[in-house]
Design a protein around this motif. Sequence first.
Motif, mmCIF file in Angstrom:
data_model
loop_
_atom_site.group_PDB
_atom_site.id
_atom_site.type_symbol
_atom_site.label_atom_id
_atom_site.label_comp_id
_atom_site.label_asym_id
_atom_site.label_seq_id
_atom_site.Cartn_x
_atom_site.Cartn_y
_atom_site.Cartn_z
ATOM 1 N N ILE A 10 0.918 -1.325 -0.190
ATOM 2 C CA ILE A 10 -0.154 0.197 -0.187
ATOM 3 C C ILE A 10 1.026 1.327 0.015
ATOM 4 O O ILE A 10 1.471 1.554 1.061
ATOM 5 C CB ILE A 10 -0.903 0.127 1.160
ATOM 6 N N PRO A 11 1.167 1.949 -1.053
ATOM 7 C CA PRO A 11 1.809 3.047 -1.321
ATOM 8 C C PRO A 11 1.439 4.245 -0.359
ATOM 9 O O PRO A 11 0.397 4.262 0.109
ATOM 10 C CB PRO A 11 2.007 3.339 -2.729
ATOM 11 N N ARG A 12 2.324 5.057 -0.097
ATOM 12 C CA ARG A 12 1.804 6.382 0.660
ATOM 13 C C ARG A 12 0.629 7.301 -0.432
ATOM 14 O O ARG A 12 1.310 7.343 -1.437
ATOM 15 C CB ARG A 12 3.063 7.200 1.024
ATOM 16 N N ARG A 13 -0.047 7.836 0.297
ATOM 17 C CA ARG A 13 -0.940 8.878 -0.498
ATOM 18 C C ARG A 13 -0.372 9.961 -0.607
ATOM 19 O O ARG A 13 0.154 10.580 0.187
ATOM 20 C CB ARG A 13 -2.271 9.041 0.345
ATOM 21 N N PRO A 14 -0.023 10.438 -2.000
ATOM 22 C CA PRO A 14 0.636 11.823 -2.207
ATOM 23 C C PRO A 14 -0.152 12.778 -1.408
ATOM 24 O O PRO A 14 -1.450 12.773 -1.425
ATOM 25 C CB PRO A 14 0.851 11.964 -3.684
ATOM 26 N N ASP A 15 0.527 13.974 -1.136
ATOM 27 C CA ASP A 15 -0.144 15.293 -0.583
ATOM 28 C C ASP A 15 -0.685 15.890 -1.884
ATOM 29 O O ASP A 15 -0.114 15.644 -2.992
ATOM 30 C CB ASP A 15 1.077 16.413 -0.256
ATOM 31 N N GLY A 16 -1.610 16.415 -1.698
ATOM 32 C CA GLY A 16 -2.535 17.054 -2.684
ATOM 33 C C GLY A 16 -3.706 16.576 -3.401
ATOM 34 O O GLY A 16 -4.074 16.776 -4.473
ATOM 35 N N THR A 17 -4.003 15.518 -2.685
ATOM 36 C CA THR A 17 -4.855 14.554 -3.171
ATOM 37 C C THR A 17 -6.090 14.417 -2.341
ATOM 38 O O THR A 17 -7.117 13.760 -2.494
ATOM 39 C CB THR A 17 -4.411 13.140 -3.530
ATOM 40 N N GLU A 18 -6.159 15.345 -1.532
ATOM 41 C CA GLU A 18 -7.196 15.475 -0.575
ATOM 42 C C GLU A 18 -8.467 15.789 -1.227
ATOM 43 O O GLU A 18 -8.703 16.547 -2.110
ATOM 44 C CB GLU A 18 -7.011 16.785 0.517
ATOM 45 N N GLY A 19 -9.502 15.335 -0.904
ATOM 46 C CA GLY A 19 -10.918 15.290 -1.598
ATOM 47 C C GLY A 19 -11.050 14.701 -2.903
ATOM 48 O O GLY A 19 -12.092 14.737 -3.464
ATOM 49 N N GLY A 37 6.296 -1.917 -4.646
ATOM 50 C CA GLY A 37 7.174 -1.107 -3.884
ATOM 51 C C GLY A 37 8.382 -0.681 -4.592
ATOM 52 O O GLY A 37 9.500 -0.397 -4.058
ATOM 53 N N CYS A 38 8.413 -0.711 -6.002
ATOM 54 C CA CYS A 38 9.421 -0.164 -6.750
ATOM 55 C C CYS A 38 8.953 1.192 -7.435
ATOM 56 O O CYS A 38 9.607 1.689 -8.375
ATOM 57 C CB CYS A 38 9.593 -1.364 -7.805
ATOM 58 N N GLY A 39 7.879 1.802 -6.983
ATOM 59 C CA GLY A 39 7.431 2.979 -7.442
ATOM 60 C C GLY A 39 7.133 3.837 -6.274
ATOM 61 O O GLY A 39 6.674 3.390 -5.414
ATOM 62 N N LEU A 40 6.832 5.013 -6.476
ATOM 63 C CA LEU A 40 5.956 5.959 -5.385
ATOM 64 C C LEU A 40 4.824 6.371 -6.100
ATOM 65 O O LEU A 40 4.761 6.846 -7.541
ATOM 66 C CB LEU A 40 6.825 7.331 -4.881
ATOM 67 N N VAL A 41 3.782 6.894 -5.773
ATOM 68 C CA VAL A 41 2.550 7.621 -6.199
ATOM 69 C C VAL A 41 2.707 9.047 -6.160
ATOM 70 O O VAL A 41 3.141 9.471 -5.222
ATOM 71 C CB VAL A 41 1.231 7.103 -5.560
ATOM 72 N N THR A 42 2.436 9.792 -7.327
ATOM 73 C CA THR A 42 2.758 10.987 -7.496
ATOM 74 C C THR A 42 1.694 11.835 -8.129
ATOM 75 O O THR A 42 0.989 11.064 -9.046
ATOM 76 C CB THR A 42 4.107 11.524 -7.991
ATOM 77 N N VAL A 43 1.406 12.814 -8.048
ATOM 78 C CA VAL A 43 0.547 13.666 -8.664
ATOM 79 C C VAL A 43 0.926 14.133 -9.871
ATOM 80 O O VAL A 43 1.941 14.783 -10.094
ATOM 81 C CB VAL A 43 -0.222 14.968 -7.853
ATOM 82 N N PRO A 44 0.289 13.684 -11.049
ATOM 83 C CA PRO A 44 0.950 14.221 -12.327
ATOM 84 C C PRO A 44 0.979 15.540 -12.509
ATOM 85 O O PRO A 44 0.051 16.454 -12.037
ATOM 86 C CB PRO A 44 -0.186 13.580 -13.502
ATOM 87 N N ALA A 45 2.037 15.997 -12.893
ATOM 88 C CA ALA A 45 2.213 17.457 -13.294
ATOM 89 C C ALA A 45 1.023 18.133 -14.050
ATOM 90 O O ALA A 45 0.547 17.511 -15.020
ATOM 91 C CB ALA A 45 3.658 17.875 -13.746
#
Lengths: 225, 217
Positions: free
Chosen positions: B183-192, B209-217
């Motif tokens: 279960i990856p970490r939930r990225p900041d900026g995804t509230e709501g 576990g070989c990647g991180l979840v990020t918010v697409p730019a």
Amino acid sequence: MSRIHDMGGRFGDGKVEVDAPDAPVFAEDWHARALAVTLACGALGQWNLDTSRHAREKLSPRDYTRFSYYEKWMAGLADLLVAKGVLTREELTKGHADGPSQLAERCLVAENVPSALSKGGPVDRPSDVAAKFAPGDRVTTRARARNTLVDGGHTRLPTYAQGATGTILRLHGAHVFPDSNAHGLGEAPEPIYAVVFDAAELFGAPERVGDEVILDLWQSYLSPA
Amino acid sequence: MFRWTVDSAARNAAPMPHDDHDHSVLPPDPALRVKALETILTEKGLIDPAALDAIIDTYQNKVGPQNGAAVVARAWTEPEFHAALMADATAAVSEMGFYGRQGEHLVAVENTGDVHNMVVCTLCSCYPWPLLGIPPAWYKSDAYRARAVREPRVVLSEFGVTLPDETKLRVWDSTAEVRYLVIPRRPDGTEGWSVDDLAAIISRDAMVGCGLVTVPA
């Protein structure tokens, strides 16, 4: 003595080549067929998962190294089909069947595929082997990662974790014992644990002090530390 | 792709008397080898070509990392489901219809600022099929299998992931029939965000576990 598949901790393999996120599930059509033929043959019930894993591990180191992933599957399957008397070597050589099989009634037909795949094959079993360890207990693995029932047989203790001391993290329950089951010696279910090892214990100098490796290990592999 | 040498093809045509590997009598080209097996088995009535198509369709089109992403997104947004998933992942995801071959015994492990989890199968290629589908080539490669336990941080860097030194790395070697979902970490900026929008940014690699979840730019 070791087998080629037991490669955890080995040096020299080079960088991991990461597939593009949108790479196809099967790079070649024959990869898909190889997977499907293997699953369909498994449904004939002539062997179990541990036996089929061992069939791939038993490939010669030369074949294991030069074969691509699904070529190993095909080679292991062909060997098993002959070893179990499902096909003959002559049929493999000719590329055609000598006649219908008595096992044909077990053939996985298309309409049964969804249920067969979703049913799976759970390996938890009732067991009269009591759990010897509890979370927090210190345990040491077998000094040699070997099958003690069959010389050169299947085992799931990797060499890199042999003779190592770690800590029980959790008890998963009692599962079928591969060292026995792969060789037709019965399921022999027994307790299995997640065991956590300090990376320094396994490899000497760890990348970072305090990093850990966790393995799922059967009780037979463990003794009190 | 591998091509047989003349030597091995010749050996193949006339197996040595002591060669007990039956596979060596099959055609050298792998595609033809599969075709030969399929032909013989079909003639014997042991496989149904339509069943093979159905198996392939399942893993090509129906079962894949979108299942795992739905589980993770729900765990991020529903505290009760999160608790159920951490307590008994097999039961929790079965409720969502995700159960089956190579996912009979599931455990979810959660990444935090303190611990990062990463999954490998050093002995073969064990992987949680009902949640992530068929493993990608890199997961099955010798390089990943050999190195993920000994130098996982270097391996992670090859995926573009650098962990801070204060984060402990835990590598799970799938040596049994237990399958692990990270279960990856939930990225900041995804509230709501909606569950579907969250699921869309959760990659397969992050759930190994070989990647991180990020918010697409």
